[in-house]
Scaffold this motif. Structure first.
Motif, PDB file in Angstrom:
ATOM      1  N   ASP A 172      16.800 -25.918 -22.548  1.00  0.00           N
ATOM      2  CA  ASP A 172      15.726 -25.997 -21.552  1.00  0.00           C
ATOM      3  C   ASP A 172      14.401 -26.138 -22.296  1.00  0.00           C
ATOM      4  O   ASP A 172      14.374 -26.271 -23.524  1.00  0.00           O
ATOM      5  N   THR A 174       9.987 -24.837 -22.143  1.00  0.00           N
ATOM      6  CA  THR A 174       8.941 -24.005 -21.570  1.00  0.00           C
ATOM      7  C   THR A 174       7.596 -24.537 -22.029  1.00  0.00           C
ATOM      8  O   THR A 174       7.499 -25.216 -23.055  1.00  0.00           O
ATOM      9  N   ASP A 416      19.251 -27.678 -17.083  1.00  0.00           N
ATOM     10  CA  ASP A 416      18.616 -27.755 -15.783  1.00  0.00           C
ATOM     11  C   ASP A 416      18.769 -29.167 -15.233  1.00  0.00           C
ATOM     12  O   ASP A 416      19.154 -30.097 -15.949  1.00  0.00           O
ATOM     13  N   ARG A 473      29.369 -12.102 -10.259  1.00  0.00           N
ATOM     14  CA  ARG A 473      28.293 -11.182 -10.626  1.00  0.00           C
ATOM     15  C   ARG A 473      27.799 -10.391  -9.420  1.00  0.00           C
ATOM     16  O   ARG A 473      26.605 -10.277  -9.169  1.00  0.00           O
ATOM     17  N   TYR A 528      27.320 -21.760 -15.420  1.00  0.00           N
ATOM     18  CA  TYR A 528      25.966 -22.159 -15.054  1.00  0.00           C
ATOM     19  C   TYR A 528      25.072 -20.937 -14.881  1.00  0.00           C
ATOM     20  O   TYR A 528      23.872 -20.985 -15.191  1.00  0.00           O
ATOM     21  N   LYS A 529      25.640 -19.830 -14.386  1.00  0.00           N
ATOM     22  CA  LYS A 529      24.854 -18.601 -14.272  1.00  0.00           C
ATOM     23  C   LYS A 529      24.398 -18.101 -15.643  1.00  0.00           C
ATOM     24  O   LYS A 529      23.348 -17.467 -15.763  1.00  0.00           O
ATOM     25  N   ARG A 531      23.215 -19.887 -17.886  1.00  0.00           N
ATOM     26  CA  ARG A 531      22.013 -20.630 -18.271  1.00  0.00           C
ATOM     27  C   ARG A 531      20.746 -19.823 -18.006  1.00  0.00           C
ATOM     28  O   ARG A 531      19.716 -20.040 -18.664  1.00  0.00           O
ATOM     29  N   TRP A 532      20.817 -18.866 -17.079  1.00  0.00           N
ATOM     30  CA  TRP A 532      19.633 -18.089 -16.733  1.00  0.00           C
ATOM     31  C   TRP A 532      19.106 -17.286 -17.915  1.00  0.00           C
ATOM     32  O   TRP A 532      17.919 -16.944 -17.966  1.00  0.00           O
ATOM     33  N   TYR A 533      19.964 -16.998 -18.894  1.00  0.00           N
ATOM     34  CA  TYR A 533      19.519 -16.202 -20.038  1.00  0.00           C
ATOM     35  C   TYR A 533      18.431 -16.915 -20.841  1.00  0.00           C
ATOM     36  O   TYR A 533      17.609 -16.250 -21.490  1.00  0.00           O
ATOM     37  N   GLU A 535      16.017 -18.611 -19.519  1.00  0.00           N
ATOM     38  CA  GLU A 535      14.793 -18.306 -18.786  1.00  0.00           C
ATOM     39  C   GLU A 535      14.335 -16.876 -19.089  1.00  0.00           C
ATOM     40  O   GLU A 535      13.133 -16.616 -19.228  1.00  0.00           O
ATOM     41  N   VAL A 536      15.288 -15.956 -19.209  1.00  0.00           N
ATOM     42  CA  VAL A 536      14.968 -14.579 -19.587  1.00  0.00           C
ATOM     43  C   VAL A 536      14.359 -14.547 -20.984  1.00  0.00           C
ATOM     44  O   VAL A 536      13.394 -13.819 -21.250  1.00  0.00           O
ATOM     45  N   ARG A 539      10.726 -15.620 -20.839  1.00  0.00           N
ATOM     46  CA  ARG A 539       9.876 -14.585 -20.242  1.00  0.00           C
ATOM     47  C   ARG A 539       9.635 -13.437 -21.220  1.00  0.00           C
ATOM     48  O   ARG A 539       8.500 -12.984 -21.389  1.00  0.00           O
TER      49      ARG A 539
END
Length: 629
Positions: A172, A174, A416, A473, A528-529, A531-533, A535-536, A539
């Motif tokens: 991804d 940023t 994404d 989850r 796919y879930k 992949r959220w890491y 974004e974490v 942040r």
């Protein structure tokens, strides 16, 4: 009625009760006034100079540094000491940039002298900021990447931190805003998605490994436009300076005349809309500039072989299967309809079809040799913007390749929706990944049951009873998997997902595309879930590790600071992973209460310095496993 008058003395018990209440009221008022007033303290001269309180961060960072053999990795990639101080010591300090709650390298240099434990670890008493800047600038980007490759390889050697085939590599980007960084190298105008504004800054493209037990950042790059994009940016700036609006015909002619006068005559000009007019053709022919027009569907043409005028829409619908000429290098095919007459005069009509999605357009050219017209069309189609800068996709491929070379074993790559580009997906698979999982995109042709549909039309084909209820989850979903055909990608698996709330109502719908037809739909959703890491990671790095808090004037210094921000995030992540009683704590809590916990320094008769950790900290949480190796 007469009023009754009471006379006589007050009883003793009543008087004592009133006096007691009054005394209590005065005491409360006195206490309240004392709380409102500042304490007046006495002062005296100390017998020795006050010393700042040491913390555990230097000790923990040093153990993390040692267990990953980061000093040895620096030597292997040719990074040696500069200015008499080991590069490893300087990078260890930069690693603690966010942990020490500073916002610049100069503030970091001051904070180092305030932490006696960190000074004891480094064997110094103070650190000058110029040493930080010089050391970071002395290491090249190639050396930084080679060093990070050694770090990733070391992580793969420990079963607790090694990547798994069931894990994923997520990619991804940023944005980092540097509103006042006019003089910073490589600075450019970016779109800040979080605030929906354009500003100066950097696009950071990165990759991350993740499974359900651990995750850590891998490689990153700072996106820079290629030569063609830089030329377009410079052209846009020059237009703004000359106050030229190229959407207006008069301004467009003035702009072309300016380019011809400056010796920058374009190879070909693409005309459309109100610019595709007899006047514009005359101006271009007069200046000797080649042109190609894109016709709207309402314009009428009379082919030389016919007598009636036909709209462009009808011409595009004609069967030209036997006339196609494939332009494989640009991904299009063309068919010459023949010479025609219109308001522009005598022109040549050419149907152009995109090989991926079969979208057709009608192009208008001046009548000339077919080879020359084909060359002009190839030039125009090559520079047709598709909304996705190819340079950013190539940068992502380079980062994925570095991960594979460093030993990352994940079989799945996930991105994404922005990265939903067929040629890019094929290149990712060519790197050795078994599958790519990515949200499907509107605007592509999907073939199902012999018919072609867009994404919203596919949703209308399914009935609620076709979906299967699943849990992922601790959330409820309804899934439906179908095999769908796509141009270039062939047959792929499309997983239609409906996310449910606690009442069973649909709160979100999306479609995931998986190139592996045999991968279970629930597993598609699970990877796919993961992949959220990433974004974490973004942040946490921005909030707790100083990602974006760089103000240097050299490219290498900026790159080094960003690298150490991601590595600091990995440090805290591994601390949580390897400390069982910290796994329920957030990384922010670990930073504030664990790394920044107070310690005592004691010196043995032999001269050895000992760091004494808090008994409460050790009893409640213990030390990470890498502290015992």
């Amino acid at each position: 009625m007469s009023r009754v008058m009471r006379t006589g003395s007050i009883p003793n018990h009543t008087r004592r009760q009133v006096e007691s209440q009054q005394r209590k009221r005065k005491v409360r008022q006195k206490h309240w006034r004392q709380k409102q007033e500042m304490k007046r303290l006495r002062a005296k001269k100390a017998t020795e100079e006050p010393k700042p309180a040491p913390t555990a961060r230097g000790f923990l960072a040093q153990r993390f540094w040692e267990v990953l053999h980061l000093d040895e990795a620096l030597k292997e990639v040719g990074i040696v000491e500069t200015g008499g101080l080991a590069v490893g010591c300087i990078l260890l300090v930069v690693l603690l940039f966010g942990v020490m709650n500073v916002t610049s390298l100069s503030a970091l240099a001051e904070a180092v002298g305030q932490d006696l434990a960190l000074c004891a670890v480094l064997g110094i008493q103070a650190l000058e900021q110029k040493i930080l800047y010089r050391t970071l600038a002395a290491v090249t980007v190639t050396q930084y990447r080679a060093w990070m490759s050694q770090v990733v390889r070391t992580l793969q050697q420990d079963p607790r931190t090694a990547s798994l085939p069931s894990g994923v590599t997520a990619g991804d980007e940023t944005q980092v805003s540097k509103k006042y960084g006019f003089k910073m190298p490589g600075i450019r105008v970016i779109f800040l998605h979080s605030e929906k504004i354009f500003t100066l800054g950097y696009d950071i493209v990165s990759t991350l490994y993740a499974d359900w037990k651990k995750h850590y950042s891998l490689f990153f790059g700072i996106y820079q436009p290629d030569e063609a994009q830089r030329a377009r940016i410079a052209e846009a700036k020059e237009c703004k300076k000359l106050k030229v609006d190229r959407r207006k015909a008069d301004d467009f002619v003035r702009w072309l005349q300016h380019q011809v006068e400056e010796g920058k005559q374009p190879q070909v000009v693409e005309l459309s809309g109100n610019q595709l007019s007899p006047r514009m053709r005359g101006e271009l022919d007069g200046m000797g500039v080649a042109w190609v027009g894109v016709s709207d569907q309402r314009r009428r043409y009379t082919l030389n072989s016919e007598t009636e005028a036909v709209r462009a829409k009808a011409l595009l619908a004609r069967n030209v299967e036997r006339q196609w000429i494939n332009l494989d290098d640009v991904g299009y095919r063309i068919a010459f309809l023949g010479a025609a007459t219109c308001t522009l005069g005598q022109v040549m009509l050419v149907v152009v079809e995109h090989m991926d999605d079969a979208v057709r357009r009608l192009y208008v050219l001046p009548v000339q040799d077919k080879a020359e017209m084909t060359s002009l069309l190839s030039l125009v189609l090559t520079h047709t913007p598709d909304g996705v800068p190819s340079g950013k996709l190539h940068l992502m491929l380079d980062l994925l390749r570095l991960g594979r070379q460093a030993g990352i074993r994940s079989e799945t790559a996930t991105f994404d929706r922005w990265y939903f580009v067929p040629w890019f997906i094929l290149e990712v698979l060519a790197l050795g990944f078994k599958r790519v999982v990515i949200p499907a995109k509107v605007g592509f042709n999907y073939t199902y049951g012999g018919q072609t549909y867009d994404l919203p039309e596919l949703w209308e084909l399914w009935h609620p009873r076709d979906f299967e209820d699943v849990t992922c989850r601790r959330k409820s979903y309804r899934l439906l998997s179908r095999h769908v055909g796509m141009k270039d990608l062939g047959v792929v698996q499309m997983v239609f997902v409906e996310e449910l709330d606690r009442e069973g109502e649909i709160v979100h719908r999306f479609v995931l595309m998986c190139t592996d037809l045999h991968f279970a739909p629930l597993d598609v959703l699970r990877v796919y879930k993961l992949r959220w890491y990433i974004e974490v990671c973004y942040r946490e790095c921005k909030q707790n590790h100083g990602l974006g808090q760089f103000h240097a004037r050299t490219w290498e210094t900026i790159y080094g600071q960003i690298l150490m921000s991601f590595l600091a995030y990995t440090c805290l992540n591994l601390t949580r992973l390897l400390t069982a009683r910290l796994r329920e704590r957030t990384l922010g809590w670990i930073k504030r209460h664990y790394f920044n916990s107070l310690v005592r320094l004691s010196i043995l008769p032999s001269g050895e310095t000992i760091i004494e950790l808090s008994p409460t900290l050790l009893d409640d949480y213990g030390l990470p496993a890498f502290c015992y190796t």
